[in-house]
Design a protein around this motif. Structure first.
Motif, mmCIF file in Angstrom:
data_model
loop_
_atom_site.group_PDB
_atom_site.id
_atom_site.type_symbol
_atom_site.label_atom_id
_atom_site.label_comp_id
_atom_site.label_asym_id
_atom_site.label_seq_id
_atom_site.Cartn_x
_atom_site.Cartn_y
_atom_site.Cartn_z
ATOM 1 N N GLU A 31 0.829 -1.202 0.000
ATOM 2 C CA GLU A 31 0.000 0.000 0.000
ATOM 3 C C GLU A 31 0.864 1.253 0.000
ATOM 4 O OE1 GLU A 31 -3.981 0.049 2.357
ATOM 5 O OE2 GLU A 31 -2.584 -1.200 3.488
ATOM 6 N N ALA A 32 0.527 2.173 -0.876
ATOM 7 C CA ALA A 32 1.220 3.468 -0.957
ATOM 8 C C ALA A 32 2.728 3.312 -1.126
ATOM 9 C CB ALA A 32 0.913 4.316 0.280
ATOM 10 N N PHE A 33 3.151 2.152 -1.590
ATOM 11 C CA PHE A 33 4.576 1.887 -1.797
ATOM 12 C C PHE A 33 4.864 2.076 -3.276
ATOM 13 C CE2 PHE A 33 8.216 -1.184 -2.233
ATOM 14 C CZ PHE A 33 9.105 -0.486 -1.435
ATOM 15 N N ASP A 34 5.616 3.115 -3.614
ATOM 16 C CA ASP A 34 5.842 3.485 -5.005
ATOM 17 C C ASP A 34 7.338 3.552 -5.273
ATOM 18 O OD1 ASP A 34 5.415 4.317 -7.608
ATOM 19 O OD2 ASP A 34 5.207 6.428 -7.055
ATOM 20 N N PRO A 35 8.003 2.408 -5.318
ATOM 21 C CA PRO A 35 9.464 2.408 -5.447
ATOM 22 C C PRO A 35 9.906 2.806 -6.846
ATOM 23 C CG PRO A 35 8.630 0.179 -5.610
ATOM 24 C CD PRO A 35 7.451 1.041 -5.277
ATOM 25 N N PRO A 36 11.118 3.277 -6.963
ATOM 26 C CA PRO A 36 11.639 3.663 -8.279
ATOM 27 C C PRO A 36 12.095 2.446 -9.070
ATOM 28 C CG PRO A 36 13.324 3.960 -6.627
ATOM 29 C CD PRO A 36 12.086 3.533 -5.886
ATOM 30 N N ALA A 37 12.236 2.630 -10.359
ATOM 31 C CA ALA A 37 12.863 1.639 -11.221
ATOM 32 C C ALA A 37 14.220 2.185 -11.641
ATOM 33 C CB ALA A 37 11.993 1.369 -12.442
ATOM 34 N N ASP A 38 15.234 1.327 -11.613
ATOM 35 C CA ASP A 38 16.557 1.772 -12.032
ATOM 36 C C ASP A 38 17.321 0.579 -12.590
ATOM 37 O OD1 ASP A 38 17.426 0.286 -9.801
ATOM 38 O OD2 ASP A 38 17.562 2.061 -8.528
ATOM 39 N N VAL A 39 18.630 0.752 -12.721
ATOM 40 C CA VAL A 39 19.451 -0.301 -13.320
ATOM 41 C C VAL A 39 19.461 -1.563 -12.471
ATOM 42 C CG1 VAL A 39 21.575 0.472 -12.196
ATOM 43 C CG2 VAL A 39 21.712 -0.746 -14.384
ATOM 44 N N HIS A 40 19.176 -1.452 -11.175
ATOM 45 C CA HIS A 40 19.222 -2.608 -10.289
ATOM 46 C C HIS A 40 17.930 -3.416 -10.272
ATOM 47 C CE1 HIS A 40 23.087 -1.391 -8.783
ATOM 48 N NE2 HIS A 40 22.624 -0.220 -8.405
ATOM 49 N N ALA A 41 16.794 -2.756 -10.436
ATOM 50 C CA ALA A 41 15.524 -3.478 -10.327
ATOM 51 C C ALA A 41 14.383 -2.633 -10.863
ATOM 52 C CB ALA A 41 15.239 -3.836 -8.865
ATOM 53 N N THR A 42 13.341 -3.321 -11.340
ATOM 54 C CA THR A 42 12.120 -2.634 -11.732
ATOM 55 C C THR A 42 11.298 -2.301 -10.489
ATOM 56 O OG1 THR A 42 10.840 -4.677 -11.924
ATOM 57 C CG2 THR A 42 12.052 -3.949 -13.885
ATOM 58 N N ALA A 43 10.342 -1.407 -10.653
ATOM 59 C CA ALA A 43 9.458 -1.071 -9.542
ATOM 60 C C ALA A 43 8.652 -2.290 -9.117
ATOM 61 C CB ALA A 43 8.531 0.077 -9.943
ATOM 62 N N GLN A 44 8.238 -3.096 -10.075
ATOM 63 C CA GLN A 44 7.457 -4.293 -9.755
ATOM 64 C C GLN A 44 8.280 -5.283 -8.933
ATOM 65 O OE1 GLN A 44 7.787 -2.931 -12.751
ATOM 66 N NE2 GLN A 44 5.704 -2.242 -13.274
ATOM 67 N N TYR A 45 9.552 -5.432 -9.289
ATOM 68 C CA TYR A 45 10.402 -6.356 -8.530
ATOM 69 C C TYR A 45 10.615 -5.846 -7.111
ATOM 70 C CZ TYR A 45 14.412 -9.186 -7.192
ATOM 71 O OH TYR A 45 15.262 -10.039 -6.522
ATOM 72 N N ARG A 46 10.839 -4.551 -6.971
ATOM 73 C CA ARG A 46 11.024 -3.994 -5.633
ATOM 74 C C ARG A 46 9.772 -4.190 -4.781
ATOM 75 N NH1 ARG A 46 14.765 -0.081 -7.927
ATOM 76 N NH2 ARG A 46 16.633 0.001 -6.602
ATOM 77 N N THR A 47 8.605 -3.999 -5.376
ATOM 78 C CA THR A 47 7.365 -4.196 -4.615
ATOM 79 C C THR A 47 7.219 -5.651 -4.192
ATOM 80 O OG1 THR A 47 6.266 -2.378 -5.762
ATOM 81 C CG2 THR A 47 4.856 -3.991 -4.676
ATOM 82 N N ALA A 48 7.528 -6.565 -5.108
ATOM 83 C CA ALA A 48 7.443 -7.986 -4.770
ATOM 84 C C ALA A 48 8.412 -8.347 -3.656
ATOM 85 C CB ALA A 48 7.722 -8.829 -6.016
ATOM 86 N N MET A 49 9.626 -7.799 -3.720
ATOM 87 C CA MET A 49 10.611 -8.100 -2.684
ATOM 88 C C MET A 49 10.259 -7.424 -1.363
ATOM 89 S SD MET A 49 12.682 -10.292 -3.860
ATOM 90 C CE MET A 49 11.177 -10.932 -4.645
ATOM 91 N N ALA A 50 9.592 -6.267 -1.435
ATOM 92 C CA ALA A 50 9.148 -5.613 -0.204
ATOM 93 C C ALA A 50 8.145 -6.502 0.526
ATOM 94 C CB ALA A 50 8.532 -4.256 -0.517
ATOM 95 N N ARG A 51 7.271 -7.181 -0.220
ATOM 96 C CA ARG A 51 6.319 -8.111 0.411
ATOM 97 C C ARG A 51 7.067 -9.263 1.084
ATOM 98 N NH1 ARG A 51 3.124 -7.272 -4.609
ATOM 99 N NH2 ARG A 51 1.418 -5.837 -4.044
ATOM 100 N N VAL A 52 8.104 -9.739 0.417
ATOM 101 C CA VAL A 52 8.898 -10.824 1.008
ATOM 102 C C VAL A 52 9.576 -10.344 2.284
ATOM 103 C CG1 VAL A 52 10.886 -12.351 0.677
ATOM 104 C CG2 VAL A 52 9.273 -11.984 -1.206
ATOM 105 N N MET A 53 10.157 -9.124 2.239
ATOM 106 C CA MET A 53 10.813 -8.584 3.423
ATOM 107 C C MET A 53 9.808 -8.366 4.547
ATOM 108 S SD MET A 53 13.967 -8.554 2.598
ATOM 109 C CE MET A 53 13.633 -9.920 1.468
ATOM 110 N N ALA A 54 8.590 -7.914 4.200
ATOM 111 C CA ALA A 54 7.554 -7.713 5.217
ATOM 112 C C ALA A 54 7.183 -9.040 5.870
ATOM 113 C CB ALA A 54 6.328 -7.059 4.591
ATOM 114 N N ARG A 55 7.029 -10.064 5.068
ATOM 115 C CA ARG A 55 6.709 -11.386 5.622
ATOM 116 C C ARG A 55 7.818 -11.855 6.552
ATOM 117 N NH1 ARG A 55 8.536 -16.124 3.767
ATOM 118 N NH2 ARG A 55 8.989 -15.304 1.688
ATOM 119 N N ARG A 56 9.056 -11.719 6.129
ATOM 120 C CA ARG A 56 10.174 -12.181 6.949
ATOM 121 C C ARG A 56 10.296 -11.377 8.238
ATOM 122 N NH1 ARG A 56 15.018 -13.027 2.408
ATOM 123 N NH2 ARG A 56 14.042 -14.794 1.316
ATOM 124 N N ALA A 57 10.072 -10.052 8.139
ATOM 125 C CA ALA A 57 10.174 -9.209 9.331
ATOM 126 C C ALA A 57 9.126 -9.593 10.365
ATOM 127 C CB ALA A 57 10.026 -7.739 8.943
#
Length: 293
Positions: free
Chosen positions: A257-283
């Motif tokens: 929610e309200a998470f609008d990450p940037p896209a750059d050479v390291h990752a797309t915004a979609q990948y960052r959002t997906a990984m944020a969900r993984v980090m949230a689950r792990r946390a």
């Protein structure tokens, strides 16, 4: 590249520092200088003066209030914070996270206040402080005020600090019975910026013989978007549910929610959002299953 010519001010007290900042509105606070000095060399910023607060003992203290709140001086270095006995005992995850910031050289110079006030979306402390419901004490010409960490970050590299104000302390509320904290991040390399971060404060009660129980309170914050943001839908799904991996994984699908990450050479915004969900689950799993919870 050499530093540009500017005025260097080393105040003897916090009051003198505030006076200096008020007198020269185009002044910058110098603490650890890990980001500021590089920005100066690259001519990204052009302050007229640097106000060096790194040696102010008023800003390098750790104290505990009668209610258990920890008062952390803004000029504490990462090493000082990570090694402090009170922090390690009362907020072990904060100490552990701080002990892993980049490398030994950075931890010896970088400061809590510098990390907090930079407003870098990828910084370590912002999502943790939001999850902890921390309060930030700032002093300025108009006096002292407290700002909730959740309200401190306005946009990338923009905070609620007014001109002439100085962050003096970070207040960490005590953990209640059954509460524990989780912090997770995904980085390109051990000494690189994170692609996604998440922190969670979870209260678990009524544990059974298998160590699980019911989640009665939850605060989850994601980092690496424009600002650290709470996740109310995930929090609502967690509260009242079992502290099991399956239940937490189901709730984590609502993160973003309200998470609008940037896209750059390291990752797309979609990948960052997906990984944020993984980090949230792990946390949350880390907080819900810790022995201290």
């Amino acid at each position: 590249m050499l530093l540009p010519e500017l005025e260097y001010i080393r105040p003897a007290t916090v009051a003198e520092a505030i006076d200096a900042l008020a007198a020269e509105r185009n002044a910058r606070v110098l603490a650890g200088g890990q980001t500021l000095l590089n920005a100066l060399k690259l001519r990204i910023v052009h302050p007229a003066a640097l106000v060096d607060v790194s040696r102010l003992e008023e800003l390098r203290q750790v104290a505990e209030e009668p209610d258990g709140t920890l008062r952390l001086g803004a000029a504490l270095t990462y090493d000082e914070l990570a090694g402090n006995a009170l922090v390690r005992e009362r907020h072990a995850v904060t100490a552990a996270m701080t002990s892993r910031i980049v490398d030994r050289q950075v931890r010896a110079r970088g400061t809590l206040g510098g990390n907090v006030c930079l407003g870098d979306p990828t910084s370590n402390f912002p999502p943790l402080l939001v999850a902890l419901d921390a309060r930030l004490v700032v002093q300025g010409p108009a006096g002292t005020r407290e700002i909730a960490a959740e309200q401190f970050y306005l946009a990338p590299y923009m905070t609620a600090l007014e001109p002439g104000e100085l962050l003096t302390e970070v207040l960490l509320p005590p953990l209640a019975d059954g509460e524990a904290v989780g912090y997770e991040s995904l980085q390109v390399g051990i000494d690189s910026w994170a692609l996604a971060r998440a922190s969670a404060l979870v209260r678990v009660q009524s544990r059974d013989g298998n160590g699980s129980g019911t989640i009665t309170a939850a605060r989850v914050a994601l980092g690496c978007g424009p600002v650290p943001v709470r996740q109310p839908a995930m929090e609502a799904a967690l509260i009242g549910g079992p502290a099991t991996r399956d239940a937490i994984a189901a709730a984590a699908k609502l993160a973003g929610e309200a998470f609008d990450p940037p896209a750059d050479v390291h990752a797309t915004a979609q990948y960052r959002t997906a990984m944020a969900r993984v980090m949230a689950r792990r946390a949350v799993i880390s907080a819900a299953t810790t022995k201290e919870a």
